[in-house]
Design an enzyme around this catalytic site. Structure first.
Site, PDB file in Angstrom:
ATOM      1  N   PHE A  84      -0.665  12.853   1.395  1.00  0.00           N
ATOM      2  CA  PHE A  84       0.861  13.393   1.341  1.00  0.00           C
ATOM      3  C   PHE A  84       1.041  11.510   0.649  1.00  0.00           C
ATOM      4  CE2 PHE A  84       1.890  17.084   3.658  1.00  0.00           C
ATOM      5  CZ  PHE A  84       1.125  17.632   2.591  1.00  0.00           C
ATOM      6  N   THR A 123      -3.437  17.626   5.311  1.00  0.00           N
ATOM      7  CA  THR A 123      -2.713  16.106   6.649  1.00  0.00           C
ATOM      8  C   THR A 123      -3.314  17.551   8.240  1.00  0.00           C
ATOM      9  OG1 THR A 123      -0.738  15.848   5.560  1.00  0.00           O
ATOM     10  CG2 THR A 123      -0.113  15.687   7.342  1.00  0.00           C
ATOM     11  N   LYS A 145       5.671  27.013   1.003  1.00  0.00           N
ATOM     12  CA  LYS A 145       4.442  27.331   0.218  1.00  0.00           C
ATOM     13  C   LYS A 145       3.350  27.096   0.999  1.00  0.00           C
ATOM     14  CE  LYS A 145       1.900  24.161  -2.746  1.00  0.00           C
ATOM     15  NZ  LYS A 145       1.689  23.243  -3.947  1.00  0.00           N
ATOM     16  N   ASN A 196      -1.347  26.930  -2.820  1.00  0.00           N
ATOM     17  CA  ASN A 196      -1.753  25.645  -2.079  1.00  0.00           C
ATOM     18  C   ASN A 196      -3.443  26.039  -2.198  1.00  0.00           C
ATOM     19  OD1 ASN A 196      -1.943  22.681  -1.069  1.00  0.00           O
ATOM     20  ND2 ASN A 196      -0.407  23.158   0.146  1.00  0.00           N
TER      21      ASN A 196
HETATM   22  C1  LIG Z   1      -4.802  16.195  -6.682  1.00  0.00           C
HETATM   23  C2  LIG Z   1      -4.442  17.507  -6.315  1.00  0.00           C
HETATM   24  C3  LIG Z   1      -2.850  16.359  -6.003  1.00  0.00           C
HETATM   25  C4  LIG Z   1      -2.196  17.913  -5.096  1.00  0.00           C
HETATM   26  N1  LIG Z   1      -0.811  17.285  -4.053  1.00  0.00           N
HETATM   27  C5  LIG Z   1      -0.043  18.583  -3.581  1.00  0.00           C
HETATM   28  C6  LIG Z   1       0.780  18.310  -2.819  1.00  0.00           C
HETATM   29  O1  LIG Z   1       1.501  16.817  -2.556  1.00  0.00           O
HETATM   30  N2  LIG Z   1       1.700  18.897  -2.475  1.00  0.00           N
HETATM   31  C7  LIG Z   1       1.493  20.371  -2.678  1.00  0.00           C
HETATM   32  O2  LIG Z   1       2.469  21.146  -1.685  1.00  0.00           O
HETATM   33  N3  LIG Z   1      -0.069  20.874  -3.369  1.00  0.00           N
HETATM   34  C8  LIG Z   1      -1.144  19.185  -3.762  1.00  0.00           C
HETATM   35  N4  LIG Z   1      -1.882  20.126  -4.467  1.00  0.00           N
HETATM   36  C9  LIG Z   1      -2.070  21.398  -4.695  1.00  0.00           C
HETATM   37  C10 LIG Z   1      -1.370  22.066  -6.214  1.00  0.00           C
HETATM   38  O3  LIG Z   1       0.298  21.925  -6.582  1.00  0.00           O
HETATM   39  C11 LIG Z   1      -1.783  23.326  -6.041  1.00  0.00           C
HETATM   40  O4  LIG Z   1      -1.212  24.571  -5.380  1.00  0.00           O
HETATM   41  C12 LIG Z   1      -3.176  23.672  -6.149  1.00  0.00           C
HETATM   42  O5  LIG Z   1      -3.411  22.603  -6.755  1.00  0.00           O
HETATM   43  C13 LIG Z   1      -4.093  24.880  -6.901  1.00  0.00           C
HETATM   44  O6  LIG Z   1      -3.310  24.773  -8.387  1.00  0.00           O
HETATM   45  P1  LIG Z   1      -4.129  24.630  -9.303  1.00  0.00           P
HETATM   46  O7  LIG Z   1      -5.325  25.516  -9.591  1.00  0.00           O
HETATM   47  O8  LIG Z   1      -3.434  24.942 -10.883  1.00  0.00           O
HETATM   48  O9  LIG Z   1      -4.454  23.017  -9.799  1.00  0.00           O
HETATM   49  C14 LIG Z   1      -2.710  19.152  -5.563  1.00  0.00           C
HETATM   50  C15 LIG Z   1      -3.246  19.610  -5.453  1.00  0.00           C
HETATM   51  C16 LIG Z   1      -4.149  19.128  -6.261  1.00  0.00           C
HETATM   52  C17 LIG Z   1      -5.445  18.830  -7.189  1.00  0.00           C
END
Ligand SMILES: Cc1cc2nc3c(=O)[nH]c(=O)nc-3n(C[C@H](O)[C@H](O)[C@H](O)COP(=O)(O)O)c2cc1C
Length: 392
Positions: free
Chosen positions: A121, A184, A219, A248
């Protein structure tokens, strides 16, 4: 088309994280010093009132939001809004500023249209993020995703979230308690209902002490068992939480071929297309349990307007994406909004919001009314209108 060319010729060869930083800085520059944000907004913002969603006490211009992680530093949410996202969830934010995990920490899975990351994070800390949120100008809905600080032990999680919420709540349109990032250590253990109950209690007490009412969601991750998902939905209903963001990234490697020489990939969370099916399953499960009593925000593998439409019909009031935006480029949100508008028009329904959960409800129809027929707005007084009214 042009973005696809740039992606294949340039961005694909760059380190994924650098490409993201470059794109966000370029857009923030266009929006800020160049003052072209208004122009971008006029060109790309959704204007179809049929896409408006009323939820969490706000009106969203489009159900499609930028998922947590896209704007970890709360530094370019206005630009994301101008590209057509209906809302942005900044963060994950922790109490104090944090650095990312050591490199390498993000990689593309080109064949699978996915990403793998173990960023952790990195963020500016709650107070600075709150100052940045306070400076926002437009009507864009901006929520804050809150997580546990890296140095806080599991036992201290409730106090830690509470401190972060204290810093952020006044300037956030909604809060998401992130208990599911795999990067984390120990965070996902907070999905156990006993710990969740404690955590929600602590955050509620803080909001009460601040005399603030801020919609609060959880979440969750895709690697929970079906029973655990049901238990969390039941808890959310019992505690009268506002909603659930699902899902997530996943630790599952099903259907994913990891290249050699990328040892770190073993520990990261996977997003994008490999997550699509499970994210839909989790949504269906949550909707079956909670119906419209929780605002369900579906995220994971949404790539096309068909995917977005399917999620709304399966019960999602709001949607989010990260990975498809990386692959699709700056015009991607606009193309999803345009596709949703076309589908809405073809369905004859008055608004997208009226269709939330429609396919789930259609499946439980007593008579043999086909789903296509069910999705069309029935004429007043028809038997279908009566069934719809009963199931709404
Ligand atoms: C590079 C990256 C960083 C992410 N950072 C966070 C984060 O800081 N907190 C969080 O809750 N989810 C984080 N996610 C998860 C996304 O919010 C999302 O739940 C997940 O990527 C699935 O969606 P997608 O398939 O459209 O990418 C991150 C995803 C990616 C790819």
């Amino acid at each position: 088309m042009i973005y696809r060319l740039i992606f294949w010729l340039v961005l694909q060869r760059m380190d994924a994280e650098r490409a993201h930083a470059l794109a966000s800085r370029a857009l923030a520059f266009i929006h800020g010093p160049l003052r072209l944000g208004g122009f971008l907004g006029v060109a790309l913002r959704p204007r179809d009132p049929g896409l408006h969603i009323k939820a969490l006490g706000h009106t969203f211009r489009s159900p499609l939001g930028a998922a947590a992680g896209v704007d970890k530093y709360a530094s370019w949410f206005e630009s994301l809004g101008a590209l057509g996202f209906g809302f942005v969830e900044v963060g994950t934010i922790t109490g104090r500023p944090q650095e990312a995990n050591p490199r390498p920490r993000v990689a593309r899975l080109l064949r699978e249209r996915g990403l793998v990351n173990r960023l952790g994070f990195p963020n500016p800390g709650a107070e600075e993020a709150s100052r940045r949120l306070a400076r926002r100008t437009g009507a864009l809905v901006v929520g804050a995703n809150v997580g546990r600080s890296r140095e806080t032990a599991l036992g201290g999680a409730s106090d830690d979230y509470r401190r972060t919420v204290r810093g952020l709540a006044a300037n956030s349109d909604y809060l998401v308690l992130n208990v599911s990032s795999p990067n984390t250590p120990g965070l996902a253990a907070l999905q156990e209902v006993g710990l969740l109950r404690q955590l929600v209690g602590a955050v509620r007490a803080e909001l009460q002490a601040l005399d603030l009412v801020v919609p609060t969601l959880l979440k969750i991750g895709p690697d929970l068992s079906d029973t655990e998902i049901d238990d969390i939905a039941d808890l959310a209903l019992e505690l009268k939480l506002d909603g659930i963001v699902a899902t997530n990234t996943t630790l599952s490697r099903d259907g994913v071929t990891l290249g050699t020489g990328s040892g770190f990939l073993l520990s990261g969370g996977i997003s994008g297309r490999p997550l699509k099916r499970r994210a839909l399953e989790v949504l269906e499960r949550l909707y079956a349990r909670a119906g419209n009593d929780l605002v369900l925000v579906s995220v994971g593998g949404i790539e096309t307007a068909e995917d977005a439409w399917e999620r709304v019909l399966a019960g999602a009031t709001l949607l989010q994406a990260y990975t498809a935006f990386v692959y699709g480029g700056p015009l991607w949100p606009r193309s999803i909004n345009a596709g949703l508008s076309r589908k809405l028009q073809a369905s004859g329904a008055p608004s997208l919001q009226s269709l939330v959960g429609a396919s789930a409800r259609a499946r439980s129809l007593p008579d043999a009314i086909g789903e296509d027929e069910y999705l069309r707005e029935p004429s007043e007084g028809s038997p279908l209108a009566a069934v719809r009214a009963r199931l709404a």
